[in-house]
Design an enzyme around this catalytic site. Sequence first.
Site, mmCIF file in Angstrom:
data_model
loop_
_atom_site.group_PDB
_atom_site.id
_atom_site.type_symbol
_atom_site.label_atom_id
_atom_site.label_comp_id
_atom_site.label_asym_id
_atom_site.label_seq_id
_atom_site.Cartn_x
_atom_site.Cartn_y
_atom_site.Cartn_z
ATOM 1 N N LYS A 184 36.030 -56.211 -67.791
ATOM 2 C CA LYS A 184 34.897 -56.182 -66.872
ATOM 3 C C LYS A 184 34.898 -57.479 -66.086
ATOM 4 O O LYS A 184 34.587 -58.541 -66.588
ATOM 5 C CB LYS A 184 33.589 -56.006 -67.641
ATOM 6 C CG LYS A 184 32.417 -55.508 -66.795
ATOM 7 C CD LYS A 184 31.891 -56.497 -65.774
ATOM 8 C CE LYS A 184 31.264 -57.710 -66.438
ATOM 9 N NZ LYS A 184 30.668 -58.645 -65.385
ATOM 10 N N GLU A 258 31.398 -66.401 -76.997
ATOM 11 C CA GLU A 258 31.524 -67.831 -76.664
ATOM 12 C C GLU A 258 30.509 -68.115 -75.569
ATOM 13 O O GLU A 258 30.627 -67.612 -74.456
ATOM 14 C CB GLU A 258 32.951 -68.157 -76.219
ATOM 15 C CG GLU A 258 33.222 -69.653 -76.185
ATOM 16 C CD GLU A 258 32.975 -70.258 -74.823
ATOM 17 O OE1 GLU A 258 31.851 -70.796 -74.600
ATOM 18 O OE2 GLU A 258 33.868 -70.196 -73.977
ATOM 19 N N CYS A 292 33.041 -74.790 -69.848
ATOM 20 C CA CYS A 292 32.204 -74.778 -71.050
ATOM 21 C C CYS A 292 32.474 -75.965 -71.967
ATOM 22 O O CYS A 292 31.559 -76.443 -72.650
ATOM 23 C CB CYS A 292 32.405 -73.479 -71.814
ATOM 24 S SG CYS A 292 34.113 -73.174 -72.324
ATOM 25 N N GLU A 391 22.701 -77.168 -71.266
ATOM 26 C CA GLU A 391 23.946 -77.117 -70.506
ATOM 27 C C GLU A 391 23.621 -77.056 -69.013
ATOM 28 O O GLU A 391 23.032 -76.089 -68.532
ATOM 29 C CB GLU A 391 24.779 -75.901 -70.920
ATOM 30 C CG GLU A 391 26.144 -75.869 -70.263
ATOM 31 C CD GLU A 391 26.996 -74.704 -70.739
ATOM 32 O OE1 GLU A 391 28.208 -74.875 -70.877
ATOM 33 O OE2 GLU A 391 26.432 -73.610 -70.965
#
Length: 487
Positions: A184, A258, A292, A391
């Site tokens: 996807k 993740e 990340c 983050e």
Amino acid sequence: MPDFPVDVADEFRECFYVGGRWVRAGAGRRVTLVSPSTERDVLTLPLADSTEVERAVAAARAAFDTGPWPRMPASDRAAHLKRLAEEVRGRLPLLAKLWTAQVGAPIGFAEGLVHAGESRFDYYAGLVEDYAFTERRPTRRGHARVLREPVGVAALVAPWNATFNIFAHKVAAALGAGCAVVLKSPVESPLDALVIAECAEAAGLPPGVVNVITADALESARLVGSPAVDKISFTGSVPTGRRIAEAAARRMVRTTLELGGKSAAILLDDVDLSTAVPALMPFVMPFSGQICFSQTRVLAPRHRLAEVEEALLAAVRSLTVGDPWERTTDVGPVLNERQYRRVLDYVETGRAEGARLLTGGGRSAGFERGHYIDPTVFTGVTPGMTVAREEIFGPVVTIQAYTDIDDAVRLADSTDFGLSGSVFGADAERAFEVAARVRTGHLAVNGFEISPNVPFGGRKLSGHGREGGPEGLEGFLETKAVFMPGS
């Protein structure tokens, strides 16, 4: 230079790859790609509707249930993966350019990092050849045969920031295990997975083993919620990961998640800043901090804080902000207007909460268009501040002072994330002892590295499961024990 300076195949512009064929998308919704550096519309591509999602899943289901892929010897799958790796290798220049064109990654950065994705296909081809998919264990009555079988149909979902590399992690392991997959694509970078589909076709993978669609949040939810999907491997945001975990729990579907990080680089009291800072800098705000594992929190001994501030400030100010197509550019634009506003909102929050701004904190000078933010450094940061906990996903790094090793480890663990980290010091073994205490999934000593044979993944809100290494393959396997009479 044209707005989209990459020549892509006609099939990529109008088709999905389903059941081993390029299938023209219906006349439904489309997504428009917007250049992060010029803010102009550059390309329009189709989005899958519910019917197209269901077709992709059905093709993967048929390939797994009745096709040859999960039933062929592992050595044959390895041979296919080797051919797939060769096809990928021949398209690395294209994949690097797509990274820059779609989401603004500096071209030098992109050209260097696409090799990390390529290495996954080679690694899993080699691993599958020798992996013990069947093992014998003695029992009281005779023996047991422990079988490691492919989990089934895997839905693979990657984010926009490093789409090819993240898909490579997932695809190579899933195919090596014998799964059939549906990729996807994210709406911001839909072309990478189509290149992988082209490679799969050229490598002669059986029809339906690899299927590719581009879908928005609504149809993505339909994909991961499909009763025909046996495994979900997702990389992305915490809120979306939670929704996937909740949906998967209702059916007990296997997941690998993740979900980002807020990683700390611990500088020990004996660190040589002349070597540590240059080694750290490529990972402080790579791709404008939109990776990340970025080492976005620098933890410094309190008695060396001023020295660390000076060294890091000089290094950050030396970065070149510019056009991502220029090879001299270190920091390009962030993805879009939403991301730009989000990062600057964090900067304002940092100021309001009492952090001291050393440099940056606003729009880069000289850029009337594009989502450019000056590399930003905060000091005087405490664990409770928003910029130390959340983050940001932008070119922002914080400096925090610690008193001793126990305090450094406490600070490193003071966020809800646990993805990555690093430790720098004169004695590598002492640095390792500190790294071993930090509650995170992936750390490095006196440098940084990601290797295909080593597991990568997080703890706490950074998710669960691992990608890379044998652990990544095992994430796509189920274990079955068959007890047998005799030795």
